[in-house]
Design an enzyme around this catalytic site. Structure first.
Site, PDB file in Angstrom:
ATOM      1  N   ASN A   9       0.838  -1.158   0.004  1.00 16.24           N
ATOM      2  CA  ASN A   9       0.123   0.039  -0.160  1.00 16.24           C
ATOM      3  C   ASN A   9       0.730   1.318  -0.079  1.00 16.24           C
ATOM      4  O   ASN A   9       1.336   1.672   1.026  1.00 16.24           O
ATOM      5  CB  ASN A   9      -0.862  -0.019   1.135  1.00 16.24           C
ATOM      6  CG  ASN A   9      -1.827   1.301   1.258  1.00 16.24           C
ATOM      7  OD1 ASN A   9      -1.774   1.988   0.404  1.00 16.24           O
ATOM      8  ND2 ASN A   9      -2.353   1.340   2.635  1.00 16.24           N
ATOM      9  N   TRP A  10       1.077   1.691  -1.019  1.00 17.40           N
ATOM     10  CA  TRP A  10       2.081   2.902  -1.192  1.00 17.40           C
ATOM     11  C   TRP A  10       1.460   4.325  -0.671  1.00 17.40           C
ATOM     12  O   TRP A  10       2.177   5.252  -0.686  1.00 17.40           O
ATOM     13  CB  TRP A  10       2.268   3.122  -2.747  1.00 17.40           C
ATOM     14  CG  TRP A  10       2.878   2.191  -3.332  1.00 17.40           C
ATOM     15  CD1 TRP A  10       3.697   0.953  -2.681  1.00 17.40           C
ATOM     16  CD2 TRP A  10       3.516   1.776  -4.983  1.00 17.40           C
ATOM     17  NE1 TRP A  10       4.009   0.011  -3.596  1.00 17.40           N
ATOM     18  CE2 TRP A  10       3.961   0.615  -4.958  1.00 17.40           C
ATOM     19  CE3 TRP A  10       3.332   2.784  -5.887  1.00 17.40           C
ATOM     20  CZ2 TRP A  10       4.496   0.213  -6.071  1.00 17.40           C
ATOM     21  CZ3 TRP A  10       3.924   2.276  -7.076  1.00 17.40           C
ATOM     22  CH2 TRP A  10       4.635   0.930  -7.205  1.00 17.40           C
ATOM     23  N   LYS A  11       0.030   4.212  -0.326  1.00 15.88           N
ATOM     24  CA  LYS A  11      -0.486   5.508   0.336  1.00 15.88           C
ATOM     25  C   LYS A  11      -0.319   6.895  -0.683  1.00 15.88           C
ATOM     26  O   LYS A  11      -0.134   6.551  -1.753  1.00 15.88           O
ATOM     27  CB  LYS A  11      -0.223   5.708   1.835  1.00 15.88           C
ATOM     28  CG  LYS A  11      -0.214   4.277   2.479  1.00 15.88           C
ATOM     29  CD  LYS A  11      -0.154   4.613   4.203  1.00 15.88           C
ATOM     30  CE  LYS A  11      -0.121   3.358   4.510  1.00 15.88           C
ATOM     31  NZ  LYS A  11      -0.286   3.225   6.133  1.00 15.88           N
ATOM     32  N   HIS A 100      -9.578   0.739   4.747  1.00 19.20           N
ATOM     33  CA  HIS A 100      -8.481   1.017   5.258  1.00 19.20           C
ATOM     34  C   HIS A 100      -8.410   1.890   6.398  1.00 19.20           C
ATOM     35  O   HIS A 100      -9.250   2.919   6.559  1.00 19.20           O
ATOM     36  CB  HIS A 100      -7.226   1.661   4.319  1.00 19.20           C
ATOM     37  CG  HIS A 100      -5.821   1.511   5.046  1.00 19.20           C
ATOM     38  ND1 HIS A 100      -5.552   2.413   5.617  1.00 19.20           N
ATOM     39  CD2 HIS A 100      -4.856   0.642   4.767  1.00 19.20           C
ATOM     40  CE1 HIS A 100      -4.262   2.262   6.093  1.00 19.20           C
ATOM     41  NE2 HIS A 100      -3.778   1.108   5.403  1.00 19.20           N
ATOM     42  N   GLU A 102      -7.104   4.225   7.724  1.00 16.08           N
ATOM     43  CA  GLU A 102      -6.808   5.603   7.393  1.00 16.08           C
ATOM     44  C   GLU A 102      -8.023   6.380   6.792  1.00 16.08           C
ATOM     45  O   GLU A 102      -8.409   7.392   7.045  1.00 16.08           O
ATOM     46  CB  GLU A 102      -5.629   5.923   6.537  1.00 16.08           C
ATOM     47  CG  GLU A 102      -4.313   6.030   7.189  1.00 16.08           C
ATOM     48  CD  GLU A 102      -3.008   5.436   6.622  1.00 16.08           C
ATOM     49  OE1 GLU A 102      -3.229   5.434   5.453  1.00 16.08           O
ATOM     50  OE2 GLU A 102      -1.957   4.984   7.351  1.00 16.08           O
ATOM     51  N   GLU A 172      -5.610  -5.653  10.501  1.00 15.54           N
ATOM     52  CA  GLU A 172      -4.573  -4.428  10.684  1.00 15.54           C
ATOM     53  C   GLU A 172      -4.890  -3.797  12.123  1.00 15.54           C
ATOM     54  O   GLU A 172      -5.862  -2.625  11.825  1.00 15.54           O
ATOM     55  CB  GLU A 172      -4.651  -3.415   9.510  1.00 15.54           C
ATOM     56  CG  GLU A 172      -4.203  -4.050   8.239  1.00 15.54           C
ATOM     57  CD  GLU A 172      -3.721  -3.002   7.338  1.00 15.54           C
ATOM     58  OE1 GLU A 172      -2.765  -3.042   6.834  1.00 15.54           O
ATOM     59  OE2 GLU A 172      -4.680  -2.094   6.896  1.00 15.54           O
ATOM     60  N   GLY A 178       1.982   2.080  10.764  1.00 13.97           N
ATOM     61  CA  GLY A 178       2.753   3.254  10.535  1.00 13.97           C
ATOM     62  C   GLY A 178       3.547   3.668  11.881  1.00 13.97           C
ATOM     63  O   GLY A 178       4.077   4.805  11.982  1.00 13.97           O
ATOM     64  N   SER A 218       3.119  -2.181  10.523  1.00 19.88           N
ATOM     65  CA  SER A 218       4.539  -2.447  10.559  1.00 19.88           C
ATOM     66  C   SER A 218       5.232  -3.881  10.394  1.00 19.88           C
ATOM     67  O   SER A 218       6.169  -3.766  11.109  1.00 19.88           O
ATOM     68  CB  SER A 218       4.830  -1.639  11.941  1.00 19.88           C
ATOM     69  OG  SER A 218       4.351  -0.555  12.347  1.00 19.88           O
ATOM     70  N   GLY A 239       2.817  -0.931   4.355  1.00 23.53           N
ATOM     71  CA  GLY A 239       2.685   0.421   4.052  1.00 23.53           C
ATOM     72  C   GLY A 239       4.195   0.828   3.838  1.00 23.53           C
ATOM     73  O   GLY A 239       4.747   0.598   2.935  1.00 23.53           O
ATOM     74  N   GLY A 240       4.902   1.288   4.875  1.00 19.83           N
ATOM     75  CA  GLY A 240       6.057   1.925   5.022  1.00 19.83           C
ATOM     76  C   GLY A 240       7.292   1.031   4.153  1.00 19.83           C
ATOM     77  O   GLY A 240       7.832   1.385   3.246  1.00 19.83           O
TER      78      GLY A 240
END
Ligand code: PEP
Length: 263
Positions: A9-11, A100, A102, A172, A178, A218, A239-240
């Site tokens: 997930n590149w956000k 998600h 976010e 998640e 994150g 994470s 993500g990251g």
């Protein structure tokens, strides 16, 4: 045996050139570890160039799928700013993310809206990752299973039996996204097991045995192997670490190794 799925997930990161470079890096990394299904979720404006970069040349016949980070629930019309499942299909996407954290917490999306998105994406022929997970407060007061069950039941409401195999659930925990904090493998396993029981209650035992439930929060090259060694953890939503092809590649390799052991 469930084939693990690793999602990136590149956000709201990358620009056009770095998205294309990242896609190429992911394709090489995926080619080095055959087996796990790999899908990347670039920002909307870069779906087409990323799809193009992943289409040719394929490395060793390996494919990396492209998905959207969100989707609207109508096919077309007066919905300013939204993107429909049919448009995503037209751009070569085969996946969409819904729910998600976010989007739940920053954009205040609720379970009913998420369910509409999920069903319309399935109806259009997309596969869908439904994200669920508890907040830190909910965890502290012992509501983890209750929250995951509610989000799973509401998210999957009215999904047809013949569509459930195109759904992946991402567990998640919100407090792990994150933050560098990760659920312990045992805690994550408990949550995954509970979610699988909920799916069994709705769709039956066979469907629940088939559905893939990936962990997100994470995940990185140092913790991926121990998480994916758990019997109900079928990959990861990253993500990251998905922005670094080398790290993402190590996570794909960990998924391939876990599948060999569990298989
Ligand atoms: C995510 O965005 O779904 C996620 C798990 O992010 P991170 O890996 O950065 O925690």
């Amino acid at each position: 045996m469930r084939n693990p799925i690793i999602g990136g997930n590149w956000k709201m990161n990358t620009d056009k050139a770095s998205a294309v470079a990242l896609a190429r890096g992911v394709l090489s990394a995926a080619a080095a570890s055959p087996g796990p299904e790999v899908v990347v979720f670039p920002p909307f404006p870069y779906l087409l160039p990323v799809k193009e970069a992943l289409s040719h040349p394929t490395i060793g016949g390996r494919t990396v799928a492209v998905g959207a980070q969100d989707v609207y629930h109508a096919d077309r019309g007066a919905f300013t700013g939204e993107v429909s499942p049919l448009m995503l299909r037209d751009c070569g996407c085969t996946w969409a993310l819904v729910g998600h954290s976010e989007r739940r917490h920053i954009l205040h999306e609720g379970d009913d809206n998420i369910n509409l998105k999920l069903r319309s994406a399935l109806h259009a022929g997309l596969s869908v990752i439904l994200c669920v997970g508890e907040s830190l407060h909910q965890r502290d007061v012992g509501e983890t299973n209750h929250v995951n069950e509610k989000q799973t039941r509401l998210g999957l409401r009215e999904v047809k039996a013949e569509e459930i195999d195109r759904v992946v659930i991402a567990y998640e925990p919100v407090w792990a996204i994150g933050t560098g904090k990760t659920a312990t493998p045992d805690d994550a396993q408990d949550a995954h097991e509970h979610i699988r029981r909920v799916v069994a209650d709705i769709f039956g035992r066979d469907a629940a045995e088939r559905i893939r439930i990936q962990y997100g929060g994470s995940m990185n090259p140092s913790n991926a192997a121990e998480l994916m060694a758990m019997p109900d953890i079928d990959g990861g939503l990253i993500g990251g670490a998905s922005l670094k092809p080398e790290d993402f590649g190590k996570i794909i390799a960990a998924a391939a190794a876990a599948a060999r052991v569990l298989g």
